[in-house]
Design a protein around this motif. Structure first.
Motif, PDB file in Angstrom:
ATOM      1  N   ILE A 327       0.840  -1.198   0.000  1.00  0.00           N
ATOM      2  CA  ILE A 327       0.000   0.000   0.000  1.00  0.00           C
ATOM      3  C   ILE A 327       0.877   1.250   0.000  1.00  0.00           C
ATOM      4  O   ILE A 327       0.616   2.237  -0.707  1.00  0.00           O
ATOM      5  CB  ILE A 327      -0.953  -0.008   1.218  1.00  0.00           C
ATOM      6  N   GLY A 328       1.948   1.204   0.805  1.00  0.00           N
ATOM      7  CA  GLY A 328       2.877   2.337   0.832  1.00  0.00           C
ATOM      8  C   GLY A 328       3.510   2.574  -0.524  1.00  0.00           C
ATOM      9  O   GLY A 328       3.685   3.725  -0.955  1.00  0.00           O
ATOM     10  N   LYS A 331       1.035   4.228  -2.850  1.00  0.00           N
ATOM     11  CA  LYS A 331       0.886   5.648  -2.558  1.00  0.00           C
ATOM     12  C   LYS A 331       2.108   6.435  -3.010  1.00  0.00           C
ATOM     13  O   LYS A 331       2.005   7.590  -3.467  1.00  0.00           O
ATOM     14  CB  LYS A 331       0.639   5.846  -1.061  1.00  0.00           C
ATOM     15  N   GLU A 334       2.020   7.583  -6.399  1.00  0.00           N
ATOM     16  CA  GLU A 334       0.958   8.579  -6.603  1.00  0.00           C
ATOM     17  C   GLU A 334      -0.419   7.968  -6.874  1.00  0.00           C
ATOM     18  O   GLU A 334      -1.253   8.554  -7.560  1.00  0.00           O
ATOM     19  CB  GLU A 334       1.327   9.539  -7.747  1.00  0.00           C
ATOM     20  N   GLY A 336      -3.911   7.478  -5.535  1.00  0.00           N
ATOM     21  CA  GLY A 336      -4.680   8.209  -4.543  1.00  0.00           C
ATOM     22  C   GLY A 336      -5.370   7.318  -3.526  1.00  0.00           C
ATOM     23  O   GLY A 336      -5.572   6.118  -3.745  1.00  0.00           O
ATOM     24  N   SER A 337      -5.740   7.938  -2.415  1.00  0.00           N
ATOM     25  CA  SER A 337      -6.437   7.200  -1.358  1.00  0.00           C
ATOM     26  C   SER A 337      -7.774   6.644  -1.850  1.00  0.00           C
ATOM     27  O   SER A 337      -8.192   5.560  -1.454  1.00  0.00           O
ATOM     28  CB  SER A 337      -6.670   8.120  -0.152  1.00  0.00           C
ATOM     29  N   ILE A 340      -7.210   3.390  -3.671  1.00  0.00           N
ATOM     30  CA  ILE A 340      -6.896   2.302  -2.730  1.00  0.00           C
ATOM     31  C   ILE A 340      -8.177   1.853  -2.020  1.00  0.00           C
ATOM     32  O   ILE A 340      -8.415   0.650  -1.836  1.00  0.00           O
ATOM     33  CB  ILE A 340      -5.822   2.757  -1.724  1.00  0.00           C
ATOM     34  N   ALA A 418      -6.701   3.107   2.973  1.00  0.00           N
ATOM     35  CA  ALA A 418      -6.610   4.399   2.293  1.00  0.00           C
ATOM     36  C   ALA A 418      -5.941   5.464   3.151  1.00  0.00           C
ATOM     37  O   ALA A 418      -5.311   6.395   2.634  1.00  0.00           O
ATOM     38  CB  ALA A 418      -8.006   4.856   1.873  1.00  0.00           C
ATOM     39  N   LYS A 419      -6.045   5.334   4.495  1.00  0.00           N
ATOM     40  CA  LYS A 419      -5.498   6.363   5.385  1.00  0.00           C
ATOM     41  C   LYS A 419      -4.044   6.123   5.771  1.00  0.00           C
ATOM     42  O   LYS A 419      -3.443   6.928   6.499  1.00  0.00           O
ATOM     43  CB  LYS A 419      -6.357   6.432   6.658  1.00  0.00           C
ATOM     44  N   LYS A 420      -3.470   5.021   5.346  1.00  0.00           N
ATOM     45  CA  LYS A 420      -2.082   4.730   5.745  1.00  0.00           C
ATOM     46  C   LYS A 420      -1.106   5.771   5.184  1.00  0.00           C
ATOM     47  O   LYS A 420      -1.218   6.182   4.028  1.00  0.00           O
ATOM     48  CB  LYS A 420      -1.681   3.330   5.280  1.00  0.00           C
ATOM     49  N   ASN A 421      -0.170   6.126   6.025  1.00  0.00           N
ATOM     50  CA  ASN A 421       0.891   7.064   5.612  1.00  0.00           C
ATOM     51  C   ASN A 421       1.898   6.283   4.756  1.00  0.00           C
ATOM     52  O   ASN A 421       2.418   5.250   5.184  1.00  0.00           O
ATOM     53  CB  ASN A 421       1.587   7.657   6.853  1.00  0.00           C
ATOM     54  N   PRO A 422       2.222   6.790   3.566  1.00  0.00           N
ATOM     55  CA  PRO A 422       3.109   6.026   2.677  1.00  0.00           C
ATOM     56  C   PRO A 422       4.486   5.781   3.262  1.00  0.00           C
ATOM     57  O   PRO A 422       5.065   4.706   3.078  1.00  0.00           O
ATOM     58  CB  PRO A 422       3.168   6.896   1.420  1.00  0.00           C
TER      59      PRO A 422
END
Length: 429
Positions: A327-328, A331, A334, A336-337, A340, A418-422
């Motif tokens: 997922i990282g 992201k 590029e 988008g959330s 994902i 979707a909210k995970k920090n890359p």
């Protein structure tokens, strides 16, 4: 990532952990299988009852009587014995002038009620027996409203209300005892009806079988057209000056009448010493029972689906955990959330779709042969009943409901992904 690529990726990711996905699909399968069968059961029974009640008349007509009566179900036609069988066995005898019958004054009262039109009495006749080609004689009953009703036919055609010929519709359980062969062969044969007039003199009248009706839970006897009923009624009176007696009358009202207007008409009829019922009244109790039973069964299926929904949440949460670095990376490239979120939601919807389709297909595969077994076995006495009626709308509805439940169950894991920090996701070990 294009939409087509997104769908393809979601499909591929769904089967990364085959065992986990299979167990989740099986959980949904149980709910889909149960819900499909209960939906088909409700549709089948409702369809059968609707067809039976349709023979009582149109939706803009009252059946008016002095008192309602219930005809008990029996095990088929009983042989006629002059020593023990009374005229008109199974019905109120219109020759006795019973207090439960309508008189000409009642018909006039109904005709005078504002909102009713085409008020007509339905003549009733008392038949002693029926026979074919001099064979055994069997007790016979003509349904009071058969001349204005539509029968649930197994063979042949409906009665012709305006025909001068004497016509009957024979219940199918009379075909074999009378020696008429098959239901199709019975159509066109001539029967002899025996009856007695008010002076005790015996008469006979021939009539042609134009149709054979299915056995019905709501059946009240055979059918006869107006010409036959009138001919027998005239002979039974034998010149008697006794007042006319009618078991029931039909009264039409405006098809666009509101519920309050119909209720008001019923109250006016009740104030005149009579009772009136519409088709919905006669169907209401039966339909309520059917709805209640299928509702309880559907509730169990929905509980199974809710349990399966937690399985979807667990499956996708574990998938999100395992694919944190992936997922990282997405992201970082590029993605988008929203994309994902859509990816994981599609995976959930796909699991729901697979479980629902498999459940529906297995339910149909089991249900169709079961219908045949029941129709030739325990339910053989209820011709025309398809216990499990698989309607396209019901099948699509079950699949759509399960896909929606699965999609909603997948929103929690999808939001987490979707909210995970890359940066944090790429560092995850």
């Amino acid at each position: 990532m294009k939409t087509t690529d997104l769908v393809h990726t979601a499909f591929a990711n769904t089967f990364r952990s085959k065992l986990r996905t299979t167990l989740t699909v099986l959980a949904l399968f149980v709910g889909a299988f149960t819900l499909t069968l209960t939906t088909a059961l409700g549709a089948g029974v409702s369809d059968y009852v609707t067809k039976q009640v349709a023979s009582l008349g149109a939706n803009d007509v009252f059946l008016v009587s002095k008192a309602s009566s219930t005809t008990a179900a029996d095990s088929g036609p009983q042989k006629y014995d002059p020593e023990t069988s009374s005229p008109g066995t199974g019905t109120d005898n219109p020759l006795t002038g019973s207090a439960g019958a309508l008189a000409d004054s009642d018909i006039a009262t109904l005709a005078g009620i504002d909102g009713l039109h085409d008020v007509k009495p339905v003549s009733t006749v008392a038949i002693d027996y029926v026979e074919a080609d001099g064979g055994d004689q069997y007790q016979f009953t003509i349904a009071p409203t058969s001349s204005i009703a539509q029968a649930d036919l197994a063979a042949g055609e409906q009665l012709e209300a305006s025909s001068p010929d004497y016509q009957v519709i024979l219940p199918e359980d009379y075909v074999a005892p009378l020696g008429l062969g098959s239901k199709e062969q019975a159509v066109g044969t001539t029967l002899t009806l025996g009856f007695t007039d008010v002076t005790g003199v015996e008469h006979t009248q021939s009539a042609t079988v134009v149709g054979v009706s299915n056995t019905s839970l709501l059946s009240a006897g055979a059918g006869a057209n107006s010409a036959l009923v009138a001919a027998i009624a005239d002979e039974q009176k034998a010149g008697s000056r006794a007042p006319n007696r009618y078991q029931v009358a039909v009264a039409y009202f405006d098809a666009d009448a509101s519920e309050s207007q119909i209720t008001q008409l019923k109250e006016e009829i009740a104030d005149s010493g009579m009772s009136a019922q519409t088709i919905e009244d006669q169907l209401g109790v039966v339909q309520t029972i059917i709805t209640g039973i299928t509702g309880v069964l559907n509730a169990f299926a929905v509980i199974a689906l809710l349990a399966a929904a937690f399985g979807i949440v667990n499956t996708l949460l574990m998938s999100v955990q395992e694919r944190t670095r992936e997922i990282g990376l997405m992201k970082a490239m590029e993605m988008g959330s929203g994309r994902i979120f859509t990816l994981f939601s599609l995976e959930a919807a796909l699991i729901g779709f697979l479980g629902s389709v498999i459940g529906v297909l297995v339910a149909i595969t089991v249900g169709l042969p079961l219908n045949g077994v029941l129709a030739s076995g325990p339910l053989s006495g209820l011709s025309g009943l398809t216990l499990l009626l698989f309607q396209p709308s019901g099948i699509v509805g079950v699949i759509a409901l399960i896909v929606i439940i699965a999609f909603l169950a997948g929103t929690l894991p999808a939001r987490r992904a979707a909210k995970k920090n890359p940066i944090d996701a790429l560092r995850y070990e």
